[in-house]
Design an enzyme around this catalytic site. Structure first.
Site, PDB file in Angstrom:
ATOM      1  N   ASN A 141      10.305 -10.716   4.444  1.00  0.00           N
ATOM      2  CA  ASN A 141       9.630 -10.978   2.638  1.00  0.00           C
ATOM      3  C   ASN A 141      10.871 -10.867   1.565  1.00  0.00           C
ATOM      4  O   ASN A 141      12.232 -10.067   1.422  1.00  0.00           O
ATOM      5  CB  ASN A 141       8.382 -10.796   2.886  1.00  0.00           C
TER       6      ASN A 141
ATOM      7  N   ILE B 197       1.103   0.331   9.911  1.00  0.00           N
ATOM      8  CA  ILE B 197       2.297   2.038  10.358  1.00  0.00           C
ATOM      9  C   ILE B 197       0.619   2.567   8.900  1.00  0.00           C
ATOM     10  O   ILE B 197      -0.184   3.485   9.826  1.00  0.00           O
ATOM     11  CB  ILE B 197       3.271   1.180   8.832  1.00  0.00           C
TER      12      ILE B 197
ATOM     13  N   LYS C  80     -10.357  -2.644   1.729  1.00  0.00           N
ATOM     14  CA  LYS C  80      -8.223  -2.054   2.697  1.00  0.00           C
ATOM     15  C   LYS C  80      -8.377  -0.590   2.354  1.00  0.00           C
ATOM     16  O   LYS C  80      -8.207   0.132   3.093  1.00  0.00           O
ATOM     17  CB  LYS C  80      -7.115  -2.387   1.699  1.00  0.00           C
TER      18      LYS C  80
ATOM     19  N   LYS D 206      -8.779   1.557   5.864  1.00  0.00           N
ATOM     20  CA  LYS D 206      -7.577   1.970   6.671  1.00  0.00           C
ATOM     21  C   LYS D 206      -7.811   3.541   6.549  1.00  0.00           C
ATOM     22  O   LYS D 206      -6.541   3.962   6.364  1.00  0.00           O
ATOM     23  CB  LYS D 206      -6.370   0.999   5.858  1.00  0.00           C
TER      24      LYS D 206
END
Ligand code: C5P
Length: 399
Positions: free
Chosen positions: A210, A308, A338, A342
Site C-alpha cells: 500500500n 497485530i 476500532k 481492538k
C-alpha cells in the site's frame, strides 16, 4: 539516573591529575544510557591519552579548534549543537578563568560559548588554588551565568595537601548530571512503534502493498526518543533514515511484523503504538517461482493477516496500546468502533480522502480518541503532530 537515557553529553576534559577519573566517568554516563563525545584540551592530553577516551566513548576525540579534518566531520558548531549537556570534568582553575571571561582560545572554550545547552563543571585543583580569591571570583561569575558547579569535595589531594579541591567521584558527577534534566513523561519507558506498509509476496518478484510512507511512525519514534523513552521502531519497507537514538527492526511482511511486535511485548514494552498500514490480506500460497504469463485470467486467493495491535492489547503483559485509523468516510464512528473492538487505550484517526494529509504526505491532522475523551490536533507537519501525540500519550499513560 534514568534522566540520562538518550541524552547527548559532551564531556570536556581539562588539564589536571583528576583527568584519569574522566575515563571512568565516560563509563558511568554510558551505563546510565547517555551517548558521550569527548573534547580534550592540550593540558588534558598530558595526563590521559585521547586514544583511551576514544576507545571508551566509541567516538573520535576532538582536541583542536582549527582542525580541517575534524571540521569536515563534526565541526565545532555542530558539536556545540549536538550536546544536550556540556560537562567539564575535571575543570581546572585556568579553564574556569577562561570560561568566566568568555575566551574562545581553544576548542572546548569555544564550544562553551557556542552551545545553547546547559553547562556543568566539576572543578578539580589544589586547595590553595581553589581558595584563591581570583578562582572564587571566577566561580561566582560562572554561577551567575547559570553554569552548574558540581563539587569540589574535600579530602587528601594528589599534591599531599588536604582540603577543598578534589574532583567528585565519577558516579556522583553522573548523578548530578542526570539532575540537570527534568523528568519527562516518558523518561525511561520502552516505547515500541510499528511503521510503514507491509509487503505480501505473490511470487518471488511480485507483492501486494500500500501507499504508506512510514513518515508518521518515524516522526513518533523521534519524538518519543526526544521525550526520554527507549524506542524500538519496527519498520516495514520504507525509504527513511533511522531517527537518532532509536533501535530499528526491519521487517517485510505482516507476519514478520507480528513476530517482532509480540517479541517486544514479551519483553519490557510499556507503550505500543501501531502506525503501520498492515496489509489485511496475503496471498495464501506465494508461488516458489515467478508466475508465467499464460491464461487470460489468474486468481489469487487471499487469507487474512493477524491483527497485530489487537494481539498486543490482548497480551497478558498488555502495554498501553495506541492504534491509528486512516479512513475516507465516517471517520470518528469507525475509529470509535476500532477503539472498542481492538481494546485500545487510544486511537489517532485521520481522514485520508484528501491529498494534503495522511499517506505519503508530510502533514497530518488527527483526532485522538480515548475512552471518555477526545482531542483534535489540527493540520500540522507530521513532526509537530508526533510531538503533540507523544505528550498526550504520556499524560494518558500516567492516568
Ligand atoms: O483495522 P484497521 O487496519 O483499520 O486498523 C488500523 C490499526 O490497526 C492501525 O493501528 C494498524 O497499525 C493496526 N493493524 C494491525 N495489524 C493489522 C491491521 C491493522 O496492527 N493486521
Amino acid at each position: 539516573m534514568e534522566r540520562l537515557i538518550n541524552k547527548r553529553i559532551l564531556l570536556g576534559v581539562t588539564g589536571g591529575i583528576a583527568a584519569y577519573k574522566s575515563a571512568e566517568l565516560v563509563r558511568r554516563l554510558q551505563d546510565a544510557g547517555a551517548e558521550v563525545r569527548v573534547v580534550m584540551t592540550a593540558g588534558a592530553c598530558e595526563f590521559i591519552t585521547p586514544l583511551t577516551m576514544q576507545a571508551l566513548s566509541g567516538n573520535p576525540v576532538h582536541t583542536n579548534l582549527l582542525d580541517p579534518q575534524a571540521e569536515a566531520g563534526m565541526g565545532h558548531i555542530e558539536l556545540a549543537r549536538w550536546a544536550d549537556l556540556v560537562l567539564i570534568a575535571p575543570a581546572s582553575a585556568n579553564f574556569m578563568a577562561r570560561m568566566a571571561h568568555g575566551h574562545g582560545t581553544d576548542l572546548l572554550a569555544t564550544l562553551c560559548l557556542a552551545t545553547g545547552a546547559p553547562i556543568a563543571i566539576a572543578p578539580a585543583m589544589n586547595q590553595q588554588m581553589w581558595a584563591d580569591s581570583g578562582t572564587q571570583r571566577n566561580l561566582l561569575m560562572l554561577q551567575e551565568k547559570g553554569i552548574h558547579v558540581f563539587g569540589p569535595a574535600a579530602g587528601s589531594q594528589a599534591c599531599g595537601d588536604v582540603g577543598l579541591g578534589r574532583m567528585l567521584e565519577p558516579h556522583e558527577i553522573a548523578e548530578l548530571a542526570a539532575g540537570v534534566f527534568e523528568y519527562s513523561l516518558l523518561t525511561g519507558k520502552h516505547v515500541v512503534i510499528t511503521a510503514g506498509p507491509t509487503r505480501e509476496a505473490i511470487d518471488p518478484v511480485r507483492y501486494i502493498t500500500n501507499k504508506s510512507s512510514g513518515k508518521m511512525g518515524f516522526a513518533l519514534a523521534e519524538a518519543a526518543a526526544e521525550a526520554g523513552a527507549r524506542v524500538t521502531l519496527i519498520a516495514g519497507p520504507v525509504y527513511l533514515p533511522t531517527p537518532a537514538r532509536v533501535d530499528r527492526v526491519d521487517v517485510t511482511c505482516a507476519r514478520e511484523m507480528y513476530d517482532a511486535s509480540l517479541a517486544a511485548v514479551d519483553g519490557d514494552c510499556n507503550i505500543f503504538i501501531a502506525t503501520a498500514a498492515v496489509a489485511d490480506y496475503r496471498p495464501v500460497n506465494p508461488a516458489d517461482h515467478k508466475i508465467k504469463k499464460s491464461t487470460e485470467e489468474i486468481h489469487l486467493t487471499l487469507v487474512k493477516n493477524p491483527d497485530i495491535v489487537a494481539a498486543v492489547s490482548a497480551h497478558e503483559k498488555r502495554p498501553f496500546t495506541v492504534g491509528f485509523a486512516a479512513e475516507t468516510q465516517d471517520v470518528i464512528a469507525y475509529a470509535q468502533a476500532k477503539l472498542t473492538n481492538k481494546k485500545l487505550d487510544m486511537i489517532a484517526t485521520n481522514d485520508v480522502s484528501g491529498s494534503n494529509v495522511g499517506f505519503n504526505s508530510d502533514n497530518n491532522a488527527v483526532t485522538v480518541i480515548w475512552p471518555g475523551g477526545h482531542k483534535v490536533l489540527p493540520l500540522a507537519s507530521k513532526k509537530q503532530i508526533a510531538k503533540q501525540l507523544v505528550e498526550l500519550i504520556g499524560i494518558r499513560y500516567k492516568d
